[in-house]
Design an enzyme around this catalytic site. Structure first.
Site: not given
Ligand code: ADP
Length: 319
Positions: A115, A170, A240, A279, A6, A238, A168
């Site tokens: 995708d 994205g 968070r 999630e 990936n 992020d 995520g």
């Molecule tokens: P990608 O699209 O890069 O694969 P992910 O699906 O791993 O990304 O999502 C990443 C994002 O998930 C982080 O930037 C963050 O904003 C969010 N994230 C991760 N843990 C939490 C949490 N406990 N609460 C809220 N948002 C979270």
């Protein structure tokens, strides 16, 4: 073992699968001077130079023609190359990894999973833009491997009107009717639809033109793709670390677009939340579910994104 690759514009994620089960994974988060080829070699070394029978790549854009996971023949390689203008940051990274593996293991079978493919079923009125047809622009949609994986995991109890939410870094939504995509929030590129980690999401085309006049095409592209979204509002991409206003805007965008997806399905039987935000962010999920509760009872699922596993299963089904 199947190596699933990936490759992003600035990272390479590797996973090893045996009979559909992930055995090991390694992420190279920063590209060094060796670029994608160096990152791939570094990742394979970290995985202990495993015996690989085949490699499969997550390819962001399959263009108009590539709508199923398939072996990368010279003709398919050429089609992925032809789709580079549609995904200038992503497809070159995918091609770099495909070519690097071909150099390392010239006889290895390689596969590509797209995708965009899951959205090959969206109807003409959904994929068309109301601009002159000779411009050749259309909606494609993305996160298709994530949506396909949701549908697979909900079988045999797949809800008829399913609202997929891949939230995520994205983020997009998909209206999944009887297991098929009928509408999605990302469009010609991943920039449309929801506000995201660093992308603005849907924005008036006149505002885009204003930014292009101010900053030039490349400057506007960087601003909208890499300097906007949660990052612009909170100083971090992020969730968070998001300010109350950024959270409110993100939530508002999800509800606004969910309304459109649900209307196109004629109602709602279930929502799937996926991706890092979907999630983990329970308050966001609760706000979205509460806002849509006027639609009557519906089920809610939380499914971790499993794009790599979906690719491995797609390839297993081919061989
Ligand atoms: P990608 O699209 O890069 O694969 P992910 O699906 O791993 O990304 O999502 C990443 C994002 O998930 C982080 O930037 C963050 O904003 C969010 N994230 C991760 N843990 C939490 C949490 N406990 N609460 C809220 N948002 C979270």
């Amino acid at each position: 073992m199947l190596l699933v690759v990936n490759a992003g514009s600035s990272s390479v994620k590797l996973a090893l699968f045996d009979c559909g089960e992930m055995r090991a994974a390694h992420n190279v988060a920063e590209l060094g001077v060796g670029g994608h080829q160096g990152a791939l070699a570094q990742g394979l070394h970290a995985l202990g130079a495993p015996p690989i029978k085949a490699a499969a790549h997550r390819v962001v854009h399959g263009g108009d023609g590539l709508t199923a996971t398939q072996e990368i023949t010279p003709a398919i390689h050429a089609q992925i190359t032809a789709a580079v203008p549609l995904a200038p940051l992503h497809n070159p990274a995918n091609l770099a990894c495909i070519d690097a593996i071909a150099r390392l293991h010239p006889d290895l079978l390689q596969y590509a999973a797209f995708d965009t493919a899951f959205h090959a079923t969206i109807p003409r009125e959904e994929y068309s833009y109301a601009i002159p047809a000779d411009q050749g622009l259309r909606r494609y949609g993305f996160h298709g491997l994530s949506y396909a994986s949701m549908v697979r995991r909900l079988h045999p109890n797949l809800p008829q009107r399913l609202l997929g939410m891949h939230l995520g870094n994205g983020a997009s939504l998909c209206a999944i009717l009887d297991g098929r995509s009928i509408a999605t929030t990302m469009g010609h590129s991943p920039q449309d639809g929801l506000m995201m980690g660093t992308r603005a999401g849907a924005i008036d085309s006149a505002a885009v033109l204003t930014l292009a006049r101010r900053h030039g095409i490349d400057g506007a592209e960087a601003l909208l793709n890499r300097q906007s979204g949660l990052l612009a509002l909170s100083g971090s991409n992020d969730m968070r670390a998001a300010t109350a206003h950024a959270r409110a805007m993100f939530t508002h965008a999800v509800i606004r677009h969910a309304g459109a997806m649900v209307a196109l399905m004629g109602g709602l039987d279930a929502i799937v939340f996926s991706g890092g935000i979907g999630e983990n962010d329970a308050p966001l999920r609760e706000s979205v579910v509460a806002a849509l509760s006027f639609l009557g009872p519906f089920d809610t699922y939380i499914l971790p994104a499993e794009e790599e596993r979906q690719i491995a299963l797609d390839v297993a089904a081919l061989t």
